[in-house]
Design an enzyme around this catalytic site. Structure first.
Site, PDB file in Angstrom:
ATOM      1  CB  ILE A   1      -6.776   5.024   7.255  1.00  0.00           C
ATOM      2  CG1 ILE A   1      -6.058   5.178   8.596  1.00  0.00           C
ATOM      3  CG2 ILE A   1      -8.167   5.644   7.321  1.00  0.00           C
ATOM      4  CD1 ILE A   1      -5.947   6.619   9.100  1.00  0.00           C
TER       5      ILE A   1
ATOM      6  CD  GLU B   1      -9.178   2.007  -2.418  1.00  0.00           C
ATOM      7  OE1 GLU B   1      -9.594   0.951  -2.919  1.00  0.00           O
ATOM      8  OE2 GLU B   1      -8.038   2.148  -1.954  1.00  0.00           O
TER       9      GLU B   1
ATOM     10  CG  HIS C   1      -2.103  -0.819   1.097  1.00  0.00           C
ATOM     11  ND1 HIS C   1      -3.261  -0.367   0.536  1.00  0.00           N
ATOM     12  CD2 HIS C   1      -2.306  -2.120   1.401  1.00  0.00           C
ATOM     13  CE1 HIS C   1      -4.138  -1.351   0.516  1.00  0.00           C
ATOM     14  NE2 HIS C   1      -3.592  -2.422   1.033  1.00  0.00           N
ATOM     15  N   PRO C   2       0.348   2.306  -0.690  1.00  0.00           N
ATOM     16  CG  PRO C   2      -0.994   3.893  -1.806  1.00  0.00           C
ATOM     17  CD  PRO C   2      -0.909   2.426  -1.456  1.00  0.00           C
TER      18      PRO C   2
ATOM     19  CB  ALA D   1      -8.670   6.871   2.487  1.00  0.00           C
TER      20      ALA D   1
END
Lengths: 149, 149
Positions: free
Chosen positions: A93, A60, A37-38, A95
């Site tokens: 999270i 997202e 994930h970034p 988002a």
């Protein structure tokens, strides 16, 4: 997931994904998935496995990006760095539909957690992201495949 | 631990060790620490950082070794392999004063756990082992350093 596929509908696909993620994937697998994930606020494809995955992250985080100012974005980057330093993985999270101030507040609330507690919260957030992505896949499939009855 | 040392007594040392282990060490650190342990039933120094650590493991597993038969030892090795395959790290059990059948039974009971649940149990077992080792260090220190008052 691949060995259990195909799934007749979205609900069964989610059930299978949850079972695999929470009961079968070991903690090394969780860390590996987190690594794909970034960090929130950064949607570049640099750390992402595929272009599709980068596009997903961008979509997202669209609410967050639309509500970010230079100073909140900088604050988000700073807290992300602190989070990564404390926990050893990127802050996850879900988002979707969250503004930058909401994400910042959630990150600050989670920061004091014990590492093992935060590890499980991150895994639940990862599952939320997966569920939203599966929903998009099934919605796209429904558009190209009209029901046969 | 080193930056917080020295500790005036065993209780304060244990309190500091618990705080660091459960609140500061991240999940990567837990996995790294787990990797320094031999699997139960194997006390060779091969995977261990130091000779002292190998000697500790051997002492901790002395009851298990004394109560092991060829068949229970083989069963232990088989279950250890299954455990490692499922969870991605060696099975950690505080073995002090436990017989081989007790260890086997504990391992089988823990095997159905979800990976994240087992990860936290393993970390608690690791802390039990650390506490026993700290107790040995303080006992050895008390032998060579008579109280000054």
């Amino acid at each position: 997931m691949v060995s259990a596929a195909p799934f007749p509908n979205f609900e069964l696909a989610v059930e299978a994904a949850r079972n695999i993620w929470f009961n079968k994937v070991d903690v090394n697998g969780w860390l590996e998935a987190f690594g794909a994930h970034p960090q929130i606020g950064n949607t570049s494809a640099k750390n992402q496995k595929t272009e599709t995955s980068a596009q997903w992250s961008k979509g997202e985080q669209s609410t967050a990006l639309a509500t970010a100012t230079d100073s909140t974005l900088q604050e988000l980057l700073d807290w992300n760095a602190r989070y990564r330093e404390k926990f050893g993985f990127v802050c996850l999270i879900c988002a979707t539909a969250k503004s930058t101030p909401q994400i910042l507040s959630e990150l600050k609330n989670r920061f004091p957690n014990r590492p093992i507690v935060e590890f499980e919260i991150a895994a639940r957030e990862q599952m939320k992201i997966t569920e939203l992505r599966l929903a998009k896949l099934y919605a796209a499939k429904a558009e190209v495949t009209p029901a046969s009855n």
